[in-house]
Write a protein that holds these residues in place. Structure first.
Motif, mmCIF file in Angstrom:
data_model
loop_
_atom_site.group_PDB
_atom_site.id
_atom_site.type_symbol
_atom_site.label_atom_id
_atom_site.label_comp_id
_atom_site.label_asym_id
_atom_site.label_seq_id
_atom_site.Cartn_x
_atom_site.Cartn_y
_atom_site.Cartn_z
ATOM 1 N N ILE A 114 -2.103 -0.718 2.090
ATOM 2 C CA ILE A 114 -3.359 -0.946 2.778
ATOM 3 C C ILE A 114 -4.094 -1.999 1.956
ATOM 4 O O ILE A 114 -4.267 -1.847 0.746
ATOM 5 C CB ILE A 114 -4.188 0.353 2.940
ATOM 6 C CG1 ILE A 114 -5.513 0.020 3.632
ATOM 7 C CG2 ILE A 114 -4.369 1.081 1.621
ATOM 8 C CD1 ILE A 114 -6.303 1.252 4.053
ATOM 9 N N PHE A 115 -4.464 -3.092 2.578
ATOM 10 C CA PHE A 115 -5.023 -4.198 1.822
ATOM 11 C C PHE A 115 -6.104 -4.901 2.632
ATOM 12 O O PHE A 115 -6.134 -4.855 3.861
ATOM 13 C CB PHE A 115 -3.933 -5.207 1.437
ATOM 14 C CG PHE A 115 -3.169 -5.775 2.594
ATOM 15 C CD1 PHE A 115 -3.583 -6.938 3.212
ATOM 16 C CD2 PHE A 115 -2.035 -5.135 3.069
ATOM 17 C CE1 PHE A 115 -2.876 -7.465 4.277
ATOM 18 C CE2 PHE A 115 -1.318 -5.650 4.130
ATOM 19 C CZ PHE A 115 -1.746 -6.817 4.740
ATOM 20 N N ASN A 116 -7.007 -5.542 1.899
ATOM 21 C CA ASN A 116 -8.056 -6.332 2.504
ATOM 22 C C ASN A 116 -7.478 -7.668 2.970
ATOM 23 O O ASN A 116 -6.752 -8.325 2.221
ATOM 24 C CB ASN A 116 -9.184 -6.565 1.491
ATOM 25 C CG ASN A 116 -10.353 -7.302 2.094
ATOM 26 O OD1 ASN A 116 -10.411 -8.519 2.037
ATOM 27 N ND2 ASN A 116 -11.277 -6.562 2.671
ATOM 28 N N ILE A 117 -7.782 -8.068 4.179
ATOM 29 C CA ILE A 117 -7.168 -9.263 4.754
ATOM 30 C C ILE A 117 -7.591 -10.520 4.006
ATOM 31 O O ILE A 117 -6.785 -11.416 3.772
ATOM 32 C CB ILE A 117 -7.529 -9.372 6.243
ATOM 33 C CG1 ILE A 117 -6.909 -8.201 7.024
ATOM 34 C CG2 ILE A 117 -7.053 -10.690 6.831
ATOM 35 C CD1 ILE A 117 -7.329 -8.121 8.467
ATOM 36 N N LYS A 118 -8.855 -10.594 3.586
ATOM 37 C CA LYS A 118 -9.342 -11.800 2.928
ATOM 38 C C LYS A 118 -9.054 -11.803 1.432
ATOM 39 O O LYS A 118 -8.932 -12.862 0.840
ATOM 40 C CB LYS A 118 -10.844 -11.953 3.170
ATOM 41 C CG LYS A 118 -11.200 -12.226 4.618
ATOM 42 C CD LYS A 118 -12.683 -12.470 4.788
ATOM 43 C CE LYS A 118 -13.028 -12.803 6.234
ATOM 44 N NZ LYS A 118 -14.480 -13.015 6.424
ATOM 45 N N LEU A 119 -8.974 -10.627 0.815
ATOM 46 C CA LEU A 119 -8.690 -10.544 -0.624
ATOM 47 C C LEU A 119 -7.512 -9.592 -0.842
ATOM 48 O O LEU A 119 -7.659 -8.522 -1.434
ATOM 49 C CB LEU A 119 -9.931 -10.049 -1.385
ATOM 50 C CG LEU A 119 -11.181 -10.917 -1.276
ATOM 51 C CD1 LEU A 119 -12.373 -10.217 -1.900
ATOM 52 C CD2 LEU A 119 -10.961 -12.272 -1.926
ATOM 53 N N LYS B 7 -6.350 -3.752 -2.728
ATOM 54 C CA LYS B 7 -5.159 -3.234 -2.069
ATOM 55 C C LYS B 7 -4.755 -1.906 -2.708
ATOM 56 O O LYS B 7 -5.113 -1.608 -3.844
ATOM 57 C CB LYS B 7 -4.002 -4.229 -2.173
ATOM 58 C CG LYS B 7 -3.485 -4.438 -3.591
ATOM 59 C CD LYS B 7 -2.326 -5.409 -3.620
ATOM 60 C CE LYS B 7 -1.870 -5.668 -5.058
ATOM 61 N NZ LYS B 7 -0.753 -6.633 -5.111
ATOM 62 N N PHE B 8 -4.013 -1.124 -1.928
ATOM 63 C CA PHE B 8 -3.356 0.082 -2.421
ATOM 64 C C PHE B 8 -1.927 0.058 -1.916
ATOM 65 O O PHE B 8 -1.681 -0.264 -0.755
ATOM 66 C CB PHE B 8 -4.063 1.340 -1.920
ATOM 67 C CG PHE B 8 -3.295 2.608 -2.222
ATOM 68 C CD1 PHE B 8 -3.334 3.160 -3.492
ATOM 69 C CD2 PHE B 8 -2.519 3.210 -1.246
ATOM 70 C CE1 PHE B 8 -2.616 4.311 -3.781
ATOM 71 C CE2 PHE B 8 -1.795 4.361 -1.532
ATOM 72 C CZ PHE B 8 -1.844 4.909 -2.797
ATOM 73 N N ARG B 9 -0.960 0.372 -2.794
ATOM 74 C CA ARG B 9 0.438 0.289 -2.403
ATOM 75 C C ARG B 9 1.216 1.436 -3.020
ATOM 76 O O ARG B 9 0.974 1.843 -4.158
ATOM 77 C CB ARG B 9 1.028 -1.043 -2.882
ATOM 78 C CG ARG B 9 2.495 -1.230 -2.515
ATOM 79 C CD ARG B 9 3.006 -2.551 -3.034
ATOM 80 N NE ARG B 9 3.064 -2.576 -4.491
ATOM 81 C CZ ARG B 9 3.493 -3.614 -5.202
ATOM 82 N NH1 ARG B 9 3.859 -4.722 -4.597
ATOM 83 N NH2 ARG B 9 3.519 -3.564 -6.511
ATOM 84 N N THR B 10 2.166 1.952 -2.258
ATOM 85 C CA THR B 10 3.107 2.936 -2.787
ATOM 86 C C THR B 10 4.452 2.727 -2.107
ATOM 87 O O THR B 10 4.524 2.207 -0.991
ATOM 88 C CB THR B 10 2.611 4.372 -2.564
ATOM 89 O OG1 THR B 10 3.509 5.289 -3.197
ATOM 90 C CG2 THR B 10 2.533 4.717 -1.079
ATOM 91 N N SER B 11 5.535 3.104 -2.801
ATOM 92 C CA SER B 11 6.875 2.916 -2.249
ATOM 93 C C SER B 11 7.820 3.920 -2.889
ATOM 94 O O SER B 11 7.514 4.532 -3.921
ATOM 95 C CB SER B 11 7.373 1.487 -2.497
ATOM 96 O OG SER B 11 7.459 1.226 -3.891
ATOM 97 N N ASP B 12 8.982 4.067 -2.273
ATOM 98 C CA ASP B 12 10.016 4.943 -2.812
ATOM 99 C C ASP B 12 11.353 4.456 -2.278
ATOM 100 O O ASP B 12 11.418 3.757 -1.261
ATOM 101 C CB ASP B 12 9.772 6.399 -2.395
ATOM 102 C CG ASP B 12 10.589 7.382 -3.236
ATOM 103 O OD1 ASP B 12 11.287 6.923 -4.174
ATOM 104 O OD2 ASP B 12 10.547 8.599 -2.964
#
Length: 829
Positions: A811-816, A821-826
């Motif tokens: 989930i991230f800000n379109i302009k910045l 942003k927040f990110r997770t993965s596996d």
């Protein structure tokens, strides 16, 4: 409307002007016989624009302010000018627009009432009231708002305390352009250093007016462009790695020429990774990148491995078409790619490194290169070090003897002679020993106990030259006799003789012409068909060069080692071209290579008995794509057929009883189908935009800057583009087989499909897969979901291939996107 200007008023001049104005008022009063009381304020709706000059103490310098309005009220007694209706004031680079502006001439101050706009240099502000000191350029905006770079900030009070410094009370910052922002960072007090940073305390992050997290104080950079600093890390947790933090990084920006990122990823269960990544550029001269990665992979309680990867690319342009390119890639093992989100890289079975240099030389190009291939699957290596080549394209022979300014007769027969020349020198190595060391790879040749090469290196060079005569008899029959020869030098031959030489040569004579047939069909969609028949016949002579069997063949260095040949070759080309009628929506079109069949056979006079070769046919069908409003279909079948000439039997007129003697055939077909279209979405609840998007202050006839007009235009274009082609389906199929495989029920067949749809104005989903139809196996598939949240975006992707899978959520800000942003993965592998 008449414009009056009064500039650089001294005290005497001001008194004189006051007397003139007073006299004019008295005359007006006596003529109109009105009340004998003289008003304290003079109303002049005829005045459109004025200029007032201020003289600084101890100086003769005069600064001027310019103002304009629908109505101007001037008070002699109070030294006040009041502007009403579309009021504007300009002083140096500062501009104020408002409903009402009051100018205090004595104190050199200006005040506004009603919705107000101030432009201070490149900084734009909106507010309910503006207080501005003309001499010091100190300003204050109540209930103000301003836009800078990609965001907006609001405050109960905004004060300009120095040239590039602003203080904001009870302020918020957001990149959301909605009238009521969906998210913002609230700060009780913060100081903005223009084009530098924001210092604030305390700091609270809100989403839909709900506080999410807070900090007692914070400093945020707002510098434009590239700048050095700490990047925002990405924490997370999954079953495979446990708790982790990715992208603990420091970014270094070196002028406008280079970027360097030093980063670390830490995984609780599986180890850590260090990386150095850099990009560099000097426009028109060179550019490149350098990546180095080191991994500590924890496999078990007491088991771990160290893996590394170095990849560098460089391009250098020396001018005059001289360039140098390098692409170097080295890794410890393919384990470095495990868990990589890029499927193609994760499944790569080999890596390639190369160097190349090219330079103009004698009217052509000289190429120098080297290449190294490491095949991990077969545990082999191939090296080309070095390789040099030069090729002189076909040129008229007379250019060697005749100067450019010489007169040459148009019908000179010797003009049709041409020559060509090429040179190549190369060293190649074929390394099959998995334990080969550096010397084995570079130059050392080695055999096993049976005498077979484990590591083999060869070096040599070759010259090639040809002389050709081209002539068109009677304007239609092409005659082309030619002679060519090769000379090659080898480091050794198969008998282990060192520095050996060999050669070969051949001569040929060819005849060819074209026949054209055209059929017009004006009443049909296919309005014309053209058939081109291209017969050709050639004779080739090659002496006996069987003694060249002793030479190796490698890297384009080889010699003819066949028996003596006197061969006639006959070929027949058939090509059909179509012309399609124009319609109301399309112009007339042509398909130049709709259908092609090329057939050929040869006869060798030196062969006893069966001198004819097999008959070969090559077939290609290449129709234009079939398109409708949302439909696009293309197919490209191709194949080859080989017939055994001496097995053909045509014993009667019934072709069904003929023996076609097909010894081999191949078939390949690629087909693609795509469907796409537009779907309109009605926005029942449109988001109200802030005044920086909707206000007339930023219209085409106002004081908006060029940068802001461009940004607004791009946003509008993005919105329009988002409504186009918002659903699509794609299918592709490839089928390939040959006679032997088909008889054994063997073939290759793969199918790929993809679908993408914008389900609503904000939700988009896509899916793609790859299927091996022969094995009835789903090789890989993935799906992606995105959700637009006005100024934010949610992204989720899941990929599955065999036993490997991974997902990524952002989930991230379109302009910045890099800062917010927040990110997770596996993954599992």
């Amino acid at each position: 409307m008449r414009i009056m200007k009064i500039s650089g008023l001294s005290e005497k001049t001001a008194a004189l002007m006051s007397a003139v104005i007073l006299m004019w008022v008295v005359l007006g009063w006596t003529q109109n016989e009105i009340d004998a009381t003289i008003p304290s304020v003079f109303d002049s709706t005829a005045v459109d624009s004025l200029e007032i000059g201020f003289t600084k103490e101890d100086s003769t310098e005069i600064d001027s302010i310019f103002y304009s309005a629908d109505s101007v009220f001037y008070s002699l007694k109070d030294g006040v000018i009041k502007l009403s209706g579309n009021a504007s004031l300009t002083y140096h680079s500062s501009i104020i627009n408002a409903d009402t502006i009051t100018i205090d001439i004595d104190n050199k101050q200006a005040f506004t009432k009603g919705r107000s706009f101030m432009k201070d240099g490149s900084q734009n502000m909106l507010g309910d009231e503006i207080y501005y000191d003309i001499e010091t350029r100190w300003g204050l905006v109540t209930k103000g708002a301003s836009k800078f770079d990609k965001g907006y900030y609001y405050g109960e009070e905004i004060r300009k305390i120095e040239k590039e410094i602003y203080d904001i009370d009870d302020g918020i910052f957001t990149t959301c352009d909605a009238l009521h922002p969906h998210f913002y960072i609230r700060m009780k007090k913060f100081r903005l250093f223009k084009d530098d940073k924001i210092m604030a305390k305390p700091v609270v992050f809100y989403v839909n007016h709900f506080p999410v997290f807070a900090m007692p104080m914070g400093t945020f950079t707002i510098k434009r462009g590239r700048q050095s600093g700490i990047l925002v890390p990405s924490p997370g947790i999954n079953k495979a790695d446990g708790k982790y933090v990715e992208n603990i990084a420091y970014y270094i920006a070196y002028k406008n020429n280079a970027d360097i990122t030093l980063s670390m990823d830490y995984y609780e269960k599986t180890g850590w990774e260090l990386a150095l990544r850099s990009y560099y550029l000097k426009r028109y001269i060179f550019n490149g990148k350098f990546d180095a990665v080191y991994q500590k992979n924890v496999v078990g309680p007491n088991t771990s491995s160290n893996e590394w990867n170095v990849h560098a690319r460089h391009h250098h342009d020396y001018g005059n078409k001289t360039t140098f390119d390098a692409d170097l890639n080295f890794i410890s093992s393919t384990k470095i790619w495990e868990g990589n989100e890029d499927i193609d890289e994760r499944l790569a079975e080999k890596i390639t490194s190369s160097l190349s240099y090219k330079k103009p030389f004698i009217g052509s190009m000289l190429y120098l290169s080297s290449r190294y291939v490491d095949d991990f699957k077969n545990e082999t290596k191939d090296i080309t070090l070095p390789s040099a080549s030069f090729s002189l394209p076909s040129k008229p022979v007379y250019e060697l003897f005749v100067s450019e300014d010489s007169d040459i007769a148009e019908d000179a027969w010797w003009k049709e002679f041409s020559f060509s020349y090429s040179f190549k020198a190369i060293h190649v190595g074929d390394i099959n020993d998995p334990d080969a060391d550096f010397y084995d790879v570079i130059y050392q040749t080695e055999k096993d106990s049976t005498g077979e090469y484990i590591n083999q290196h060869n070096a040599g060079m070759k010259h090639y030259g040809s002389l050709k005569y081209s002539y068109k008899y009677k304007g239609w029959l092409n005659l082309s006799p030619s002679v060519s020869c090769n000379e090659a030098w080898f480091d050794r031959d198969k008998n282990n003789n060192k520095l050996v030489r060999g050669s070969d040569y051949n001569a040929s004579f060819g005849l060819s012409f074209n026949l054209y047939g055209l059929r017009d069909i004006p009443e049909l969609y296919v309005c014309a068909i053209r058939h081109i028949i291209s017969p050709s016949i050639s004779f080739t002579y090659k002496p006996d060069f069987t003694e060249n069997d002793k030479f190796y063949s490698f890297g384009g260095i080889s010699l003819n080692s066949s028996d003596k040949q006197r061969k006639i070759s006959v070929s027949l080309g058939n090509k059909w071209q179509l012309k399609l009628s124009g319609t109301e929506k399309t112009n007339e079109r042509k398909i130049n290579d709709f259908f092609k069949i090329n057939s050929g056979i040869s006869y060798d006079f030196e062969k006893e008995g069966r001198g004819f070769s097999n008959i070969s046919h090559r077939i290609n069908l290449n129709p234009n794509n079939f398109k409708l409003a949302f439909f696009d279909l293309s197919t490209k079948p191709s194949g080859s057929i080989t017939q055994d000439t001496y097995e053909l039997e045509f014993t009667n007129w019934n072709y069904k009883d003929w023996d076609w003697a097909v010894s081999n055939w191949t078939a390949r077909m690629t087909s693609k189908l795509s469907l796409s279209g537009d779907a309109g979405y009605i926005d029942y609840f449109p988001v109200q935009r802030n005044e920086f998007i909707t206000s007339d202050f930023f219209g085409g006839d106002t004081l908006s800057t060029e940068e802001e007009r461009i940004i607004t235009t791009l946003e509008e274009l993005d919105e329009l583009a988002g409504e186009k082609k918002n659903w699509s389906f794609g299918f592709s199929h490839t089928y390939e087989t040959n006679k032997t495989s088909y008889e054994n029920h063997d073939y290759s067949s793969s199918f790929r499909s993809s679908v993408s749809a914008k389900l609503t104005k904000n939700w988009t989903i896509s899916y793609a897969n790859y299927i091996n139809l022969k094995e009835n196996e789903l090789v890989s598939h993935n799906f992606t979901i995105t959700r637009d949240l006005h100024c934010w975006k949610v992204f989720f992707k899941y990929t599955k291939q065999g036993d490997y899978w991974n997902y990524r959520f952002q989930i991230f800000n379109i302009k910045l996107p890099d800062a917010l942003k927040f990110r997770t993965s596996d993954h599992k592998h």
